[in-house]
Design an enzyme around this catalytic site. Sequence first.
Site, PDB file in Angstrom:
ATOM      1  N   GLY A 199       0.826  -1.215   0.000  1.00 44.63           N
ATOM      2  CA  GLY A 199       0.000   0.000   0.000  1.00 44.63           C
ATOM      3  C   GLY A 199       0.851   1.251   0.000  1.00 44.63           C
TER       4      GLY A 199
ATOM      5  CG  ASP B 187      -0.368   0.821  -4.096  1.00 48.06           C
ATOM      6  OD1 ASP B 187      -0.304   1.475  -3.047  1.00 48.06           O
ATOM      7  OD2 ASP B 187      -1.454   0.560  -4.680  1.00 48.06           O
ATOM      8  CB  ILE B 188      -3.215  -2.990  -6.061  1.00 51.80           C
ATOM      9  CG1 ILE B 188      -3.867  -4.043  -6.942  1.00 51.80           C
ATOM     10  CG2 ILE B 188      -4.070  -1.741  -5.904  1.00 51.80           C
ATOM     11  CD1 ILE B 188      -4.919  -4.853  -6.254  1.00 51.80           C
TER      12      ILE B 188
ATOM     13  CG  ASP C 252      -4.167  -8.596  -5.420  1.00 52.64           C
ATOM     14  OD1 ASP C 252      -4.384  -8.385  -4.210  1.00 52.64           O
ATOM     15  OD2 ASP C 252      -5.007  -9.095  -6.194  1.00 52.64           O
TER      16      ASP C 252
ATOM     17  CE1 TYR D 274      -9.274   0.196   8.280  1.00 52.80           C
ATOM     18  CE2 TYR D 274     -10.278   1.634   9.912  1.00 52.80           C
ATOM     19  CZ  TYR D 274      -9.176   1.229   9.186  1.00 52.80           C
ATOM     20  OH  TYR D 274      -7.983   1.869   9.358  1.00 52.80           O
TER      21      TYR D 274
HETATM   22  N1  SER Z   1      -8.809   7.215   9.287  1.00 50.85           N
HETATM   23  C1  SER Z   1      -9.407   5.913   9.336  1.00 50.85           C
HETATM   24  C2  SER Z   1     -10.791   5.944   8.827  1.00 50.85           C
HETATM   25  O1  SER Z   1     -11.406   6.987   8.920  1.00 50.85           O
HETATM   26  C3  SER Z   1      -9.401   5.428  10.767  1.00 50.85           C
HETATM   27  O2  SER Z   1      -8.534   4.378  10.931  1.00 50.85           O
HETATM   28  O3  SER Z   1     -11.279   4.951   8.369  1.00 50.85           O
END
Ligand code: SER
Length: 305
Positions: free
Chosen positions: A8, A32-33, A48, A138
């Site tokens: 990344g 990076d991809i 990837d 996430y």
């Molecule tokens: N900056 C990130 C987000 O907003 C937080 O880890 O997803």
Amino acid sequence: MERILITGALGQLGNAFVKNFNKTNSYLLATDIKHPKKKINCDFEILDVLNKEKIDLLVEKYKINIIYHLAAILSANGEINPFNSWKLNMDSFQNIAEVSIKHNIEKIFWPSSIAVFGTESKLSLVSQNPSMNPSTMYGVTKLAGEKLANYYFKKFKLDIRSLRYPGVISTKTVPGGGTTDYVIEMINAAKKEKNYNCYLHKDTELPMIYIDDAIESAIKLMSIERKKISIYGSYNITSFSISPKKLIEEINKNGYKIKVEYNIDSRQKIADSWPRKIDDSKAKNDWGWKPKYGLDSSIKKSLND
Ligand code: SER
């Protein structure tokens, strides 16, 4: 000699880490991809992170001994396709761990996030290890990664080091689908004398860190002896907290004008489940974490970057 691979590398953190390592004697392989739009001053390979064989091949070919695994789908983008978010964030984590164990990688840096907390975490000031029930995929992937880091250290002595980054403020890259992006967007709008449509409520306070501090803290954490690390998952870290209203005041204070309208969207719900403030005393005590940039200097610097 440190031989570092970054995944990344073209993202917000990656871009800053590459610049930092370019100033050192370490060997650096950026991946990076996608292809870089501008020339970067180190070796670059398309990668990837779901392709374990390619990670394995690059680690072997370039004799890598340290990995910064930064590729991830952030909070707001992750909600568009949570299954995809899990797959990218977790399968890549597993790939990096497996290849690292195979090749005796010395250390891995992997960023976690304030997204690991949740409404059960006493959000006015979150401690290091409260009850955590993340509201986004996430956050779920970051919490799962923390647990895996702890597990792999105990099982394989795999040395994964991690920080729970708050919103990272940097105007050098385009924001990448996070909930804290508004800070960067508003600063960029102010610089271009454009109006800004804010997706969070004016009083929503979230913790932040300036990009230089985000990089410095990771470098410091990666440089200390493992025995100093008492947190096997990920350290709380923060610099200051800010709301859209306060940010407008800071922008004005620096001589910029900005007209902001509010159109609250789904990111508000995410922000409401994130901390207002963070207790980062473990990082301070264990390895001397101290931010260089506070609220005033972070905003001033970002406006002038
Ligand atoms: N900056 C990130 C987000 O907003 C937080 O880890 O997803």
